[in-house]
Structure formats: C-alpha cells, structure tokens
Design a protein around this motif. Structure first.
Motif, short mmCIF file in Angstrom:
data_model
loop_
_atom_site.label_atom_id
_atom_site.label_comp_id
_atom_site.label_asym_id
_atom_site.label_seq_id
_atom_site.Cartn_x
_atom_site.Cartn_y
_atom_site.Cartn_z
N LEU A 291 55.71 46.06 28.11
CA LEU A 291 55.06 45.75 26.84
C LEU A 291 55.46 44.35 26.39
N SER A 292 54.56 43.71 25.63
CA SER A 292 54.84 42.37 25.14
C SER A 292 55.66 42.38 23.87
N ASN A 293 55.46 43.40 23.03
CA ASN A 293 56.14 43.37 21.73
C ASN A 293 56.06 44.73 21.06
N TYR A 294 56.81 44.87 20.01
CA TYR A 294 56.72 45.97 19.05
C TYR A 294 56.65 45.34 17.66
N PRO A 295 55.93 45.93 16.70
CA PRO A 295 55.33 47.27 16.76
C PRO A 295 53.89 47.31 17.25
N TRP A 296 53.32 46.18 17.66
CA TRP A 296 51.90 46.21 18.03
C TRP A 296 51.67 46.76 19.41
N ARG A 297 52.70 46.71 20.27
CA ARG A 297 52.61 47.26 21.62
C ARG A 297 51.51 46.62 22.45
N ASP A 298 51.34 45.31 22.31
CA ASP A 298 50.42 44.59 23.19
C ASP A 298 50.98 44.60 24.61
N MET A 299 50.08 44.40 25.59
CA MET A 299 50.52 44.33 26.98
C MET A 299 49.77 43.17 27.63
N PHE A 300 50.34 41.98 27.54
CA PHE A 300 49.75 40.80 28.15
C PHE A 300 50.43 40.53 29.48
N VAL A 301 49.63 40.34 30.51
CA VAL A 301 50.18 40.14 31.85
C VAL A 301 50.99 38.85 31.90
N ARG A 302 50.56 37.81 31.21
CA ARG A 302 51.34 36.56 31.16
C ARG A 302 52.75 36.84 30.66
N ASP A 303 52.84 37.54 29.52
CA ASP A 303 54.15 37.85 28.95
C ASP A 303 55.00 38.66 29.92
N ALA A 304 54.35 39.58 30.63
CA ALA A 304 55.09 40.42 31.58
C ALA A 304 55.72 39.57 32.68
N PHE A 305 54.97 38.62 33.24
CA PHE A 305 55.51 37.77 34.30
C PHE A 305 56.65 36.89 33.78
N PHE A 337 44.83 37.78 38.37
CA PHE A 337 45.33 38.80 37.45
C PHE A 337 44.57 38.72 36.13
N PRO A 338 44.27 39.86 35.52
CA PRO A 338 43.60 39.84 34.22
C PRO A 338 44.58 39.47 33.11
N GLU A 339 44.05 39.20 31.92
CA GLU A 339 44.91 38.89 30.78
C GLU A 339 45.64 40.12 30.29
N THR A 340 44.97 41.29 30.32
CA THR A 340 45.59 42.56 29.93
C THR A 340 45.14 43.65 30.89
N PHE A 341 45.81 44.78 30.84
CA PHE A 341 45.40 45.92 31.65
C PHE A 341 44.05 46.46 31.20
N GLN A 342 43.72 46.27 29.94
CA GLN A 342 42.51 46.86 29.38
C GLN A 342 41.30 45.94 29.48
N THR A 350 47.77 32.69 33.69
CA THR A 350 48.42 33.99 33.89
C THR A 350 48.81 34.24 35.34
N SER A 351 47.88 34.05 36.27
CA SER A 351 48.17 34.35 37.68
C SER A 351 49.24 33.44 38.26
N LEU A 352 49.38 32.26 37.70
CA LEU A 352 50.38 31.31 38.21
C LEU A 352 51.79 31.70 37.78
N TRP A 353 51.91 32.43 36.68
CA TRP A 353 53.22 32.91 36.26
C TRP A 353 53.76 33.96 37.25
N PHE A 354 52.90 34.55 38.06
CA PHE A 354 53.33 35.50 39.09
C PHE A 354 54.33 34.85 40.03
N PHE A 355 54.08 33.60 40.40
CA PHE A 355 54.97 32.88 41.32
C PHE A 355 56.32 32.61 40.65
N TYR A 356 56.30 32.31 39.36
CA TYR A 356 57.54 32.11 38.62
C TYR A 356 58.39 33.39 38.62
#
Length: 658
Positions: A291-305, A337-342, A350-356
C-alpha cells in the motif's frame, strides 16, 4: 525514546485532535482515529475493511464506541465527538494517558475510578478486540457501551435514511446486525454475560474537522442499534469483540492475550519505523501488495517500487520483497507496469522504478537470482519504451532519450494527478529529468547484467545505447549558464525551475552526469531546497512555490510545489554520501534527531506523506506513507547501519535466523 505515550496534554483538544494512531490487520483492514478516539476525518473509524462483494472497496463499518461509566446513579460519558459549534460529550477531560506500545491504550480517571481501554486488531482477519480493565474503584461500576455504525464506503459520508435495517439477531453473548444488503454483518460480542438493550436510532451531524479544513464535506449521521451494559468491580475486565464472523466467546480472553503478545515493542525510533513498514505489506490470495499510504489505502505501483526494498529488507524479509515484485510483474501489459492495480493507465516513470527496486534488492539477493527471475521482464520493459506507447504519450527519440506527452487523463510523472474528467496538474511535456535519468539507469543496469550472464543477443541489440543516452542527457539538461539541471525540456525550451527531481539523476547507481556537475547540483539544492526537515520540491524563490497547506492550497499541490518529500530527501542523502560522506552523515544525524524528538506528532509511530516547506514544517497529507517510512529507514541505515541483513530469510509466517 523509551515509551510511546502521552500523559499531560490529552485534555487539550487543540493538541490531541492532531495526533492520530493507526493499527492494521495485514490484509487491508485497519482502525485509525485521534488519540482521544474523536474522529476528525471521514477515513477515521475503528473497523475499516475491504469488502469482497463490493470489489474489495474499503467500507467503514464501526465508526466509534461511546463508553459510559455509571456509579451511584451518576453517568460519566467517556466519548468525545464534534458537533456544530461544540464538542459533546467531553470525555477528553477524563483521559489521563495514551500509549501505543504494544497496542493502542487509553486510560480514564473519574473520581476514584481508573479504567484502562486497550484496542487490538487481529492479524489476518477483520476482527477488533477491545479490553476494558477496571484498575481502581471503591464501589461497583456499570459499564455501558454503545457502538456507532456508519456502514459506508470510506470516501463517502453516511446520512440518515429509511433503508437502514434496524433489526438485530441474538448471538452468543451479543448481537449481530447488518445495516444494508451487500455488506457483511457485524458481530458484537462480549467474553462474559452482558445485557444488550435494543435502541435503534440515528445520531445527527457529526463533524470531521480535518475534512472541513481542506474544504471537503464534513458532516455525517451515524446509526446505533442499541447498547451493552454489564457490572464491573475493581480488578475485573471485560473484552468486547467486533467481527464480520461469529466468535466463540470463551476464546476471547486467550485471543486478546495471544494477539497482544505478538505485537512488537515500539520503544526506539527504528522499531517504530520497522513496525510502520510492516503495515504496508498486505497479503492476499494472489500474493503480497504494498500500500502507498493510510488512511486512504492507495496502491500506486511507482510508490511500491520506491518503497519496497527498504520496507521489506528493514524487516529482514528478502523473500517477501521478491514475492511482492512477482505480484507486480503479473500486472505488466505490453511490457509496461500500470500506474495502479485497478487501472491500465501507464505513467512515464513507473516501469523504470522497477530497475531501482532490483538494484536495492542486490544487497541481500545474488545477481544471478535477480537476472534469472526478472531478466525477461527487464528486457521487455526496455523494448516497450523503445517502441513507445500506442497513444504517443511515451516515445523514445533518436537521441536515446524518452519524450513524454503529459496531456492525457493519466498524469505521467509523480508530480501530476487528475480525476478522470480532468487534465493533470503540473503537466511536464517533453524530456523530463527524472524519467531520462531513470531510463539511463535502467539501460546501464540491464546491459551490465546481460554482459555478466552472457546474454549476447541483448548486448548486440542495445550496445552503445548507454553512451548515447548519457551524451544526450548532458546536451539537453545541463544548462551552460546554470549550476543545476533543467526540470524538463520541450519545444519551448528548458524549464529552469529549481526542483528536487534533479536529485534522482544524482542519487541513482548509474549517474548520467559527471561528479563535478553533481557537486554543483548539491550546492544549489543546499541553498534553495534543503531544510532541517528534508528537501523541498521547489525553491521558495519561485513564483509557483507554495509552502503551507490551507483551504486554498491542496496538499497535493503543496507537495509538488514546495512541500518536503522524504523520498526525494533520500536521493539527496545518497548523492551527498557519494560526494561528501562526512557532510551526509552529519545531516542525517540531525535529521533523525529532529524526527525522533517529535515522533508523537501527527501519526503516532508513523511518517507523514509530506511536510510543509515553511517553518515549523508541519506534517500534512496521509498519516502514514510508505515512501516516507522507507526513506527514513534508508537514512537511518546511514547513521545506524543494521548488521547481518542478509543472514535471515522469511517464509509466510515466521522469520528464521540462519
């Protein structure tokens, strides 16, 4: 820091309503409120969980519970809520202490009565336990508990209506209710016999102060089906259970004891950060999500990487990191990679953060395993960038750089955001400094691994690309008359705002600029962007600078235009460590000391999404943010490095030391 608690300021609502606690169940559910349990956001509540029948959207079932102590026919209401023009009841005057370790705990004193309330979310289930212990009382006390129900999606607000189901069903030591079809029932039970008094009714016009401050709708009606009563004597305790499934009440005391014993101590800054890190790791049937944060519970792939390596490796869980990466890799479409799962929308970086993320994983996982497991995905990502996206939002030019057209409903860099009907704020069309830096880092890393493991086909296809990108990066972003990098460059010329994004080019493993240029960038950042709290995203000398959140300044806009972003601060620290080790360690030590001193501010034992760019640098945005927690763990490792990080391995349930 020896005890995570507050004692002498709780009566002051100006203080206590701006301190929030968070507790999660590791599968998406959580409780979050202020340390007085007076909700100040629509996202606050004691039982918030994803509902499978509603596409796993988050619903607030139990908003709060109102406790009343009755002795000698005198009633003392311990709750506190905000209504138009007043707070009622004013139970904050009875609060004598709040502590967070091992579980959230509030102590109340009414005359000679001393009552302790402890709350614990059960891991891996939607189940809240609340234990009331009567520590002191010269006479018997009647405890009355009234659950207040919302039963709505967390982004909405509940209003009184005739469709609510007022009926309850009797279950063991309690009742079961379900206010609306399509939402789970709520089982409210006690571990000892109690009396339930059915009294269905609406309570009107609860106000949420933090929502009001940022210009959102802030008034809500809550429903109650009745209240529980039971007598208590000194030394006795009772446990209330709130769950979406029925619980055998004879096990409640043992469950509470077991679950509390599993909670980690939060007695040091690092232990608090490691605890906060675990809260972002959500286990689902198809893998682990971050998850990216609380309390909103966003799920951004960029933040995850960005956050994933520090969140997992700080908890000595490399296998968990790879499990989360595997889950993310399953979302790849057409190489990106998409911006979010949804959402299928794709951002430029976003996809470039995968390498990081893979580079950070190298600290504990052999490169052979990384290439074998993720090499194909890496090559597919690079190929997708070289071909560009169908709509032309991302394309590679002949000079080797990535060109971005940030004019779609999906913002293409971290600085933008947009609702579906809007165009993004802070559009950055053209060559974007962090996108091109990440692109160079990705190509260099893939070429190095391919060379090491003999992928000659890939080497032949991409040979000399790294040199081409590096030359072009310096031609485009290095401005002769300036000592820093352009933020983006397009047909109108370079954007010369002094922004923190250029630090990514300085802090990555493969840097597209010279050491001399890095030093000049660091000097400019120190003059314009560096604060005692971290790095601002924009210089205060810029006309677009906004350093304070208020009714007219959305916190998202402040974060992009002058707020302090800890994840960008981590890149500054890495660049400074590379060039000036002693200065980096000194800055990190001062930074950690500041955050350690006021770790009870805003989100208890958590790191905020952002901090204002102007003194006194108030925390703003999400109460707990994955990239902020990860950045602080990264910075803490510079001053207080962990030992034997690589000598542990985690399975799904336990950590085994080798």
């Amino acid at each position: 820091m020896t005890e995570l608690g507050v004692t002498n300021k709780l009566v002051n609502l100006e203080y206590s309503l701006y301190r929030e606690f968070l507790s999660t169940n590791r599968i998406g559910g959580y409780m979050c409120s202020t340390i007085t349990c007076c909700n100040t956001r629509r996202y606050h509540g004691l039982m918030i969980c994803p509902v499978r029948e509603q596409n796993n959207r988050n619903f607030l079932l139990l908003s709060s519970v109102d406790e009343t102590l009755v002795q000698n026919e005198c009633a003392f209401n311990l709750a506190v809520h905000q209504f138009p023009g007043t707070f009622y009841p004013k139970g904050n005057k009875y609060i004598t202490g709040f502590s967070y370790s091992p579980v959230p705990c509030i102590t109340y004193a009414v005359g000679d009565i001393l009552l302790k309330k402890e709350m614990v979310w059960m891991h891996s289930r939607n189940h809240l336990l609340v234990r009331y212990s009567l520590l002191r009382s010269s006479q018997p006390v009647m405890l009355r508990v009234r659950p207040m129900l919302a039963y709505r999606e967390i982004n909405e607000l509940s209003k009184a209506n005739a469709e609510v189901n007022e009926k309850v069903e009797t279950v063991e030591h309690g009742v079961k209710c379900a206010l609306y079809p399509g939402l789970p029932p709520l089982y409210m039970q006690t571990n000892v016999a109690s009396t339930f008094v059915a009294a269905p009714d609406w309570y009107y016009n609860y106000e949420y102060q933090r929502d009001k401050e940022v210009g959102k709708s802030y008034s809500e009606d809550l429903f109650t089906v009745g209240f529980f009563e039971l007598p208590l004597q000194e030394g006795e305790e009772v446990i209330f259970s709130y769950s979406t499934t029925a619980i055998p009440t004879r096990y409640l005391a043992a469950l509470f004891k077991e679950e509390t014993s599993r909670r980690s101590d939060k007695t040091t800054f690092r232990l608090c950060l490691e605890h906060a890190a675990r809260q972002f790791m959500i286990r689902k049937k198809d893998g682990v999500e971050i998850l990216s944060n609380y309390p909103w519970r966003d799920m951004f792939v960029r933040d995850a990487f960005i956050a994933l390596p520090d969140l997992t490796l700080s908890n000595r869980a490399p296998e968990l990191c790879m499990e989360a990466l595997d889950r993310l890799c399953a979302t790849v479409r057409d190489g990106l990679f998409p911006e979010t799962f949804q959402d299928s929308a794709v951002a430029a970086d976003t996809s470039l953060w995968f390498f990081y993320a893979l580079q950070r994983l190298e600290a504990v996982v052999p490169r052979t395993k990384i290439w074998r497991r993720y090499g194909a995905v890496m090559k597919n990502v690079l190929t997708a960038y070289s071909y560009g996206t169908a709509e032309g939002a991302i394309e590679m030019h002949d000079n080797g750089l990535i060109w971005v057209k940030d004019n779609t409903h999906c913002p293409l860099t971290w600085m933008g955001w947009a609702d579906r009907e809007e165009f993004p704020e802070n559009p950055r069309n053209g060559y974007v400094v962090e996108v091109c830096a990440l692109w160079y880092n990705a190509v260099c890393y893939a070429l190095e691994l391919a060379d090491e493991f003999g992928d000659f086909v890939f080497l032949d296809e991409w040979k000399d690309f790294d040199d081409r990108i590096r030359r072009s990066f310096n031609e485009v972003f290095v401005i002769d008359d300036e000592r820093y990098l352009a933020d983006y460059v397009n047909d109108l010329g370079p954007n010369l705002q002094i922004r923190a994004n250029q630090l990514i080019a300085c802090g990555l493993r493969y840097k597209p600029i010279s050491d001399t240029r890095i030093l000049s960038v660091l000097d400019v950042v120190a003059r314009h962007l560096r604060t005692p709290r971290g790095i601002r995203t924009l210089s205060p000398t810029d006309l677009s600078y906004t350093g304070i959140c208020n009714m007219t300044a959305d916190c998202r806009g402040v974060l992009a235009n002058g707020g302090i972003a800890l994840w960008l601060t981590a890149f500054y620290v890495q660049a400074l460590l590379y060039m000036r080790k002693d200065e980096a360690e000194e800055y990190c030590s001062k930074l950690i000391k500041l955050y350690e001193e006021d770790y009870l501010d805003f989100g208890i034992a958590n790191m905020a999404e952002m901090y204002e760019g102007d003194p006194p640098y108030h925390p703003r945005g999400a109460v707990s943010c994955a990239t902020s927690v990860a950045a602080m763990l990264n910075i803490l490792d510079i001053v207080q490095p962990q030992t034997n990080k690589s000598k542990v391995v985690m399975n799904k349930k336990k950590v085994y030391k080798l």
